[in-house]
Design an enzyme around this catalytic site. Structure first.
Site, PDB file in Angstrom:
ATOM      1  N   GLU A   1      11.082  16.830  13.911  1.00 18.86           N
ATOM      2  CA  GLU A   1      11.543  16.449  12.570  1.00 18.86           C
ATOM      3  C   GLU A   1      10.887  17.384  11.562  1.00 18.86           C
ATOM      4  O   GLU A   1       9.689  17.277  11.301  1.00 18.86           O
ATOM      5  CB  GLU A   1      11.142  15.003  12.283  1.00 18.86           C
ATOM      6  CG  GLU A   1      11.605  14.558  10.921  1.00 18.86           C
ATOM      7  CD  GLU A   1      11.175  13.142  10.544  1.00 18.86           C
ATOM      8  OE1 GLU A   1      10.019  12.763  10.779  1.00 18.86           O
ATOM      9  OE2 GLU A   1      12.020  12.430   9.976  1.00 18.86           O
TER      10      GLU A   1
ATOM     11  N   LYS B   1       0.849  -1.193   0.000  1.00 18.29           N
ATOM     12  CA  LYS B   1       0.000   0.000   0.000  1.00 18.29           C
ATOM     13  C   LYS B   1       0.886   1.244   0.000  1.00 18.29           C
ATOM     14  O   LYS B   1       1.546   1.548   0.991  1.00 18.29           O
ATOM     15  CB  LYS B   1      -0.899   0.022   1.253  1.00 18.29           C
ATOM     16  CG  LYS B   1      -1.977   1.071   1.147  1.00 18.29           C
ATOM     17  CD  LYS B   1      -2.503   1.536   2.481  1.00 18.29           C
ATOM     18  CE  LYS B   1      -1.640   2.561   3.121  1.00 18.29           C
ATOM     19  NZ  LYS B   1      -1.445   3.815   2.367  1.00 18.29           N
TER      20      LYS B   1
ATOM     21  N   GLU C   1      10.290   1.378  10.349  1.00 18.56           N
ATOM     22  CA  GLU C   1      11.346   2.334   9.979  1.00 18.56           C
ATOM     23  C   GLU C   1      10.705   3.708  10.079  1.00 18.56           C
ATOM     24  O   GLU C   1       9.890   4.081   9.245  1.00 18.56           O
ATOM     25  CB  GLU C   1      11.844   2.065   8.551  1.00 18.56           C
ATOM     26  CG  GLU C   1      12.448   0.683   8.353  1.00 18.56           C
ATOM     27  CD  GLU C   1      13.747   0.473   9.115  1.00 18.56           C
ATOM     28  OE1 GLU C   1      14.404   1.468   9.496  1.00 18.56           O
ATOM     29  OE2 GLU C   1      14.106  -0.689   9.365  1.00 18.56           O
TER      30      GLU C   1
ATOM     31  N   CYS D   1      14.418  10.412   5.615  1.00 14.07           N
ATOM     32  CA  CYS D   1      14.372  10.052   7.040  1.00 14.07           C
ATOM     33  C   CYS D   1      15.715  10.358   7.692  1.00 14.07           C
ATOM     34  O   CYS D   1      15.765  10.791   8.837  1.00 14.07           O
ATOM     35  CB  CYS D   1      14.000   8.581   7.186  1.00 14.07           C
ATOM     36  SG  CYS D   1      15.040   7.478   6.220  1.00 14.07           S
TER      37      CYS D   1
HETATM   38  P1  NAD Z   1       2.954   8.590   7.478  1.00 17.76           P
HETATM   39  O1  NAD Z   1       3.258   7.860   8.730  1.00 17.76           O
HETATM   40  O2  NAD Z   1       1.963   9.677   7.497  1.00 17.76           O
HETATM   41  O3  NAD Z   1       2.447   7.577   6.343  1.00 17.76           O
HETATM   42  C1  NAD Z   1       3.182   6.454   5.962  1.00 17.76           C
HETATM   43  C2  NAD Z   1       2.237   5.400   5.388  1.00 17.76           C
HETATM   44  O4  NAD Z   1       1.371   4.935   6.414  1.00 17.76           O
HETATM   45  C3  NAD Z   1       1.328   5.907   4.273  1.00 17.76           C
HETATM   46  O5  NAD Z   1       1.209   4.882   3.295  1.00 17.76           O
HETATM   47  C4  NAD Z   1       0.011   6.115   4.985  1.00 17.76           C
HETATM   48  O6  NAD Z   1      -1.111   6.041   4.136  1.00 17.76           O
HETATM   49  C5  NAD Z   1       0.019   4.972   5.972  1.00 17.76           C
HETATM   50  N1  NAD Z   1      -0.843   5.142   7.138  1.00 17.76           N
HETATM   51  C6  NAD Z   1      -1.414   6.282   7.608  1.00 17.76           C
HETATM   52  N2  NAD Z   1      -2.113   6.015   8.737  1.00 17.76           N
HETATM   53  C7  NAD Z   1      -1.972   4.689   8.987  1.00 17.76           C
HETATM   54  C8  NAD Z   1      -2.416   3.824  10.023  1.00 17.76           C
HETATM   55  N3  NAD Z   1      -3.151   4.267  11.039  1.00 17.76           N
HETATM   56  N4  NAD Z   1      -2.068   2.513   9.969  1.00 17.76           N
HETATM   57  C9  NAD Z   1      -1.290   2.053   8.962  1.00 17.76           C
HETATM   58  N5  NAD Z   1      -0.831   2.828   7.961  1.00 17.76           N
HETATM   59  C10 NAD Z   1      -1.154   4.136   7.970  1.00 17.76           C
HETATM   60  O7  NAD Z   1       4.388   9.076   6.956  1.00 17.76           O
HETATM   61  P2  NAD Z   1       4.698  10.034   5.716  1.00 17.76           P
HETATM   62  O8  NAD Z   1       4.315  11.420   6.120  1.00 17.76           O
HETATM   63  O9  NAD Z   1       4.131   9.423   4.481  1.00 17.76           O
HETATM   64  O10 NAD Z   1       6.299   9.902   5.624  1.00 17.76           O
HETATM   65  C11 NAD Z   1       7.188  10.720   6.279  1.00 17.76           C
HETATM   66  C12 NAD Z   1       7.749  10.028   7.513  1.00 17.76           C
HETATM   67  O11 NAD Z   1       8.359   8.791   7.163  1.00 17.76           O
HETATM   68  C13 NAD Z   1       8.853  10.834   8.185  1.00 17.76           C
HETATM   69  O12 NAD Z   1       8.676  10.811   9.582  1.00 17.76           O
HETATM   70  C14 NAD Z   1      10.124  10.091   7.813  1.00 17.76           C
HETATM   71  O13 NAD Z   1      11.213  10.296   8.678  1.00 17.76           O
HETATM   72  C15 NAD Z   1       9.640   8.690   7.804  1.00 17.76           C
HETATM   73  N6  NAD Z   1      10.542   7.844   7.015  1.00 17.76           N
HETATM   74  C16 NAD Z   1      11.327   6.921   7.668  1.00 17.76           C
HETATM   75  C17 NAD Z   1      12.236   6.144   6.961  1.00 17.76           C
HETATM   76  C18 NAD Z   1      13.110   5.129   7.650  1.00 17.76           C
HETATM   77  O14 NAD Z   1      13.663   4.277   6.975  1.00 17.76           O
HETATM   78  N7  NAD Z   1      13.237   5.183   8.952  1.00 17.76           N
HETATM   79  C19 NAD Z   1      12.336   6.295   5.575  1.00 17.76           C
HETATM   80  C20 NAD Z   1      11.529   7.237   4.944  1.00 17.76           C
HETATM   81  C21 NAD Z   1      10.622   8.008   5.676  1.00 17.76           C
END
Ligand code: NAD
Length: 471
Positions: A372, A169, A242, A276
């Site tokens: 962040e 997804k 992650e 990230c």
């Molecule tokens: P997000 O947490 O808003 O969304 C990530 C994914 O989760 C999306 O596909 C979203 O639709 C889904 N999602 C939303 N609510 C959910 C729920 N309740 N249950 C399950 N899935 C759900 O994150 P974002 O804004 O898309 O991405 C940015 C964040 O990701 C930043 O904090 C960044 O640091 C982090 N990130 C971490 C890594 C790593 O490897 N540690 C890599 C890239 C990004």
């Protein structure tokens, strides 16, 4: 809006009953329609992955790995098409989109070569204890919008080679490259091995709570990661998280401040700071503070900020409106508490453009230092001595990565050893390699992605303990 996109369920292209707009962040305008799933289609996708699991997991691993290799080859053949679509939906400059594609292909090929380890834990002539690794079942892969392609490949490569099937997804603002990858899966893989569904941030919880899912591989924010963990608890699913980071760069006093400013600038502004492991706080010794600030401000002012498709663009837009608003809010707080020496205002043009922004003289409790920011805005902070800067770098709920910059590599390595995070790079940044495990400490995550350990995360260790029959 000519190109049609479809989800993938059981080897079929599925358009569902509804669609939503996908926005080009460089214009703020919709450029494509994305099909939208519902809970019934999630059930179908999980059922398809479950039905495909027995045959897929029974295939010899060499055959599974070969099919993953074919996915990489097919992606390589269409890399330009992927990169252009990635720039359109994500906003990153085209060369960075191509870099993500090459990294994705490299990652898949690295897993084609990797095998889960079988260990003989004891063999004394009578008692033989073997630990081998079996696949888990259906993996739900949930990805964010900053690196929509490679973050999926980090999960899909090991999951499939190890014998699992998948429901993926993507994030609702960057779903299209994942759907394009679905076309390749449809050609290469047996039906049901990979399924792709799209949502508007509503179906993640349905997937993570689904009794048919054995493991959730999640990349995203820490706030969502906590919800994923709670939801997975219902059926004790395996989870890999992650999550977010607030990585510090520590500049040591034996470095040329102009060189250091160049490296830190790059590490903070690539992908418009939406990495990230982007450098999110820079700590600079008092003795180098002024020349470092001058140079990094110069680089920020000179950077070419433009639509990713424009030749020479270095920094593209922030990926979506919500993130754009969040970065502006954090910036408003920083403006009150520190001094903006480059950038500072969104560009007066359509799209979500914030130019590289440098803020100096901030107190440690400013939002830009504590939170962040996930955008092209960097605080540059002054420090007096090493113990103090290490304590400040470690004073965070996050612990994803970090960097240390210095001429004396041994001294820089000593400092790196004391940083509480999953990875610390010395004199380099973003040296992520499919063969090296990557993981977060503290609230930056759980479990590893990549490397042998990343492959093992998609398996269950299974012990077989045998002795000769007595009597
Ligand atoms: P997000 O947490 O808003 O969304 C990530 C994914 O989760 C999306 O596909 C979203 O639709 C889904 N999602 C939303 N609510 C959910 C729920 N309740 N249950 C399950 N899935 C759900 O994150 P974002 O804004 O898309 O991405 C940015 C964040 O990701 C930043 O904090 C960044 O640091 C982090 N990130 C971490 C890594 C790593 O490897 N540690 C890599 C890239 C990004």
């Amino acid at each position: 809006m000519s190109q049609e996109f479809a989800m993938l369920i059981n080897g079929r292209a599925v358009t569902g009953d509804a669609t939503f707009d996908v926005i080009n962040p460089a214009t703020g305008e919709a450029f494509a329609k994305c099909p939208r799933a519902n809970a019934a289609l999630v059930d179908e996708a999980v059922a398809a992955a479950k039905a495909a699991f027995p045959a897929w997991s029974a295939k010899p691993i060499e055959e599974r790995a070969a099919l993953v290799g074919r996915l990489a080859d097919a992606m390589e053949a269409r890399a330009q098409e992927f990169a252009h679509l990635l720039t359109r939906e994500q906003g990153k400059p085209l060369d960075q989109a191509m870099y993500e594609m090459m990294g994705s292909i490299f990652t898949l090929r690295a897993f084609v070569e990797m095998r889960p380890e079988t260990r003989v834990l004891k063999d004394d002539g009578t008692n033989r204890v073997i630990e081998h690794r079996t696949p888990l079942g259906v993996v739900a892969a949930i990805t964010p919008w900053n690196f929509p392609v490679i973050l999926l490949m980090n999960k899909l490569g090991p999951a499939l080679v190890a014998g699992n099937t998948m429901v993926a997804k993507p994030a609702p603002t960057t779903p299209l490259t994942t759907l394009l990858f679905g076309e390749i899966c449809r050609e290469v893989l047996p039906p049901g091995v990979v399924n792709i569904i799209c949502d508007q941030n509503d179906l993640g919880p349905v997937l993570t709570a689904h009794p048919g899912v054995a493991k959730v591989a999640f990349t995203g924010s820490t706030a969502t990661g906590k919800k994923v963990m709670q939801s997975a608890a219902g059926s004790v699913k395996r989870v890999t998280l992650e999550l977010g980071g607030n990585d510090a760069a520590i500049v040591l006093d034996d470095i040329d401040p102009v060189v250091a400013a160049g490296k830190v600038f790059q590490g903070a502004m690539t992908n418009a700071g939406q990495i990230c492991v982007a450098i999110k706080r820079a700590y600079v010794p008092e003795s180098l503070y002024e020349p470092f600030c001058d140079e990094i401000a110069r680089l920020a002012k000179e950077a070419v900020v433009d639509e990713g498709t424009r030749q020479g663009a270095q920094v593209g837009p922030v990926q979506n409106r919500m993130q754009f608003e969040k970065v502006k809010e954090i910036l408003a707080d920083a403006r009150q508490k520190g001094r903006v020496i480059a950038g500072g205002e969104p560009l007066n043009r359509p799209g979500y453009f914030i130019p590289p922004t440098i803020v100096r003289d901030l107190p440690e409790d400013a939002r830009l230092v504590r939170e962040e920011q996930f955008g092209p805005v960097l605080p540059v902070l002054k420090y007096k001595d090493i113990d103090e800067v290490i304590a400040r770098a470690n004073d965070s709920e996050y612990g994803l990565a970090g960097t240390v910059w210095g001429r004396d590599v041994a001294r820089a390595t000593d400092v790196a050893m004391r940083i509480d995070s999953g990875t610390v790079w010395v004199n380099q940044h973003l040296a992520i390699d499919a063969n090296i495990p990557f993981r977060g400490s503290k609230q930056s995550g759980m479990g590893a992605e990549l490397g042998q350990e990343g492959l093992h995360e998609y398996t269950q260790a299974h012990i077989v303990n045998a002795v000769p029959l007595q009597g």
